[in-house]
Enzyme design. Structure first.
Site, PDB file in Angstrom:
ATOM      1  N   ASP A  40       0.851  -1.199   0.000  1.00  0.00           N
ATOM      2  CA  ASP A  40       0.000   0.000   0.000  1.00  0.00           C
ATOM      3  C   ASP A  40       0.885   1.247   0.000  1.00  0.00           C
ATOM      4  O   ASP A  40       0.646   2.210  -0.734  1.00  0.00           O
ATOM      5  CB  ASP A  40      -0.887   0.049   1.259  1.00  0.00           C
ATOM      6  CG  ASP A  40      -1.816  -1.141   1.398  1.00  0.00           C
ATOM      7  OD1 ASP A  40      -3.022  -0.973   1.232  1.00  0.00           O
ATOM      8  OD2 ASP A  40      -1.328  -2.259   1.682  1.00  0.00           O
ATOM      9  N   THR A  43      -6.875  -4.734   0.762  1.00  0.00           N
ATOM     10  CA  THR A  43      -5.655  -5.094   1.508  1.00  0.00           C
ATOM     11  C   THR A  43      -5.866  -6.346   2.358  1.00  0.00           C
ATOM     12  O   THR A  43      -4.974  -7.192   2.459  1.00  0.00           O
ATOM     13  CB  THR A  43      -5.205  -3.911   2.401  1.00  0.00           C
ATOM     14  OG1 THR A  43      -4.993  -2.787   1.558  1.00  0.00           O
ATOM     15  CG2 THR A  43      -3.924  -4.222   3.154  1.00  0.00           C
TER      16      THR A  43
END
Ligand code: AMP
Ligand code: MG
Ligand code: MG
Length: 338
Positions: free
Chosen positions: A54, A130
């Site tokens: 990320d 995620t």
């Protein structure tokens, strides 16, 4: 720059460059999982994770967008540190011949051709899904094959839930977007991994065929990792013939675009502007609709609250969005306050 910058509308260039920048972020995401050091950090809760993928993807996307469009406002999920950290791996999209040659096919409608760089707000979710990215990794390293006993589905299929989202807003509205799927084609060894879908509202959509969902069914897609009784009540209220519980706002809107689901129902305040901006623009360019769960438009001004506190309801092209909204129970709508 290889593109005739002054003859192509700015919005087409932003979308075209974002395709190349998102493709590059996808390579970063795959490399980090391959190396195996995910560097997981909990953000607001154990259900809200951040990994090195990320962070590195955001650094690269923001650094690259800033370089190309320095006057636009760029807002990324991963917070101020990464937004201000312009040390990311810069990807110069004008060096990518495939993206620059295809920019001329990105149609911009007349009302958006005069939009100026300083009017744009670009919402970046460097890695949507995620939770699923980390679970797919865990599954891989524990050597699970086929259907995972814990998850009840193929571990590898979780890779489908991961996307990179770059949404472009002007005048507070989602006007353009890019969804990149870094693991598209993972089932086909030897095939090139990844694909990218783009769109401009009132203009064109590209990157994959748009398919209407089947008649006579109501396939609902919703969260698999952020459920609640309100989320479940809203799903049940639209009388689904099937419910697809999958990760990521980007992936769920992809299911609508691919004709695999009719409606995305999420009666919870957890989703943010960077989750919905790109998917909304592409969905609306393809004839679908995305609003909050009460039917109000989602605003995308630079100063707006990041959270979509009144939920999300998105319907595929050809669906009756108002009819879905009318089925959402009042107690669910009242529970979600702006
Ligand atoms: P999901 O459908 O659960 O994959 O969520 C779609 C997007 O909204 C993802 O980026 C999630 O991280 C985010 N999201 C949804 N609910 C929450 C929550 N309760 N806390 C943090 N993020 C959430
Ligand atoms: Mg997200
Ligand atoms: Mg994210």
């Amino acid at each position: 720059m290889s593109v005739a910058a002054n003859t192509i509308p700015l919005l087409s260039r932003v979308v075209g460059y974002s395709v190349a920048i998102a493709n590059n972020a996808g390579r970063i995401i795959r490399d980090i999982m391959k190396k195996g050091e995910l560097g997981i950090v909990e953000k607001e809760s154990a259900q809200d994770l951040q990994t090195e993928a990320d962070r590195a993807a955001q650094r690269s996307i923001i650094t690259s967008l800033q370089k190309c469009f320095p006057k636009s406002t760029i807002i990324g999920e991963e917070g101020e540190d990464e937004v201000n950290d312009l040390s990311g791996q810069v990807f110069d999209p004008s060096s990518d011949s495939s993206s620059s040659s295809s920019i001329s096919s990105i149609n911009c409608p007349p009302q958006l051709t005069t939009v100026a760089e300083e009017e744009l707000v670009i919402w970046v979710d460097p890695l949507d899904g995620t939770a699923e990215y980390t679970q797919a990794h865990e599954c891989r390293i524990s050597g699970h094959l086929g259907v995972c006993k814990t998850l009840g589905l193929s571990c590898e299929s979780l890779l489908d839930h991961v996307t990179v989202l770059i949404g472009i807003a002007s005048g507070g509205k989602a006007v353009g977007g890019v969804i990149h799927q870094p693991y598209y084609n993972y089932q086909n060894p030897g095939a090139e991994l990844g694909r990218t879908i783009w769109g401009i509202v009132g203009g064109s959509v590209g990157g994959m065929p748009i398919v209407a969902p089947p008649e006579g069914k109501v396939i609902v897609t919703t969260t698999r990792s952020h459920s609640s009784s309100t989320v479940n009540d809203a799903v049940a209220a639209v009388s689904p013939t099937e419910v697809l519980r999958v990760g990521g706002a980007g992936h769920k809107v992809m299911l609508l675009l691919e004709g695999k689901a009719h409606v995305y129902v999420f009666a919870s305040p957890g989703c943010k502007k960077w989750d919905t901006c790109a998917p909304q623009a592409i969905l609306e360019a393809a004839g679908g609709v995305l609003t909050d769960i009460k039917g109000n438009p989602i605003p995308y001004h630079a100063t707006v609250a990041h959270r979509n506190s009144t939920g999300v309801l998105a319907s595929a092209m050809g669906q009756d969005h108002q009819a879905f909204l009318a089925k959402i129970p009042l107690h669910v709508k009242d529970n979600l306050k702006a």
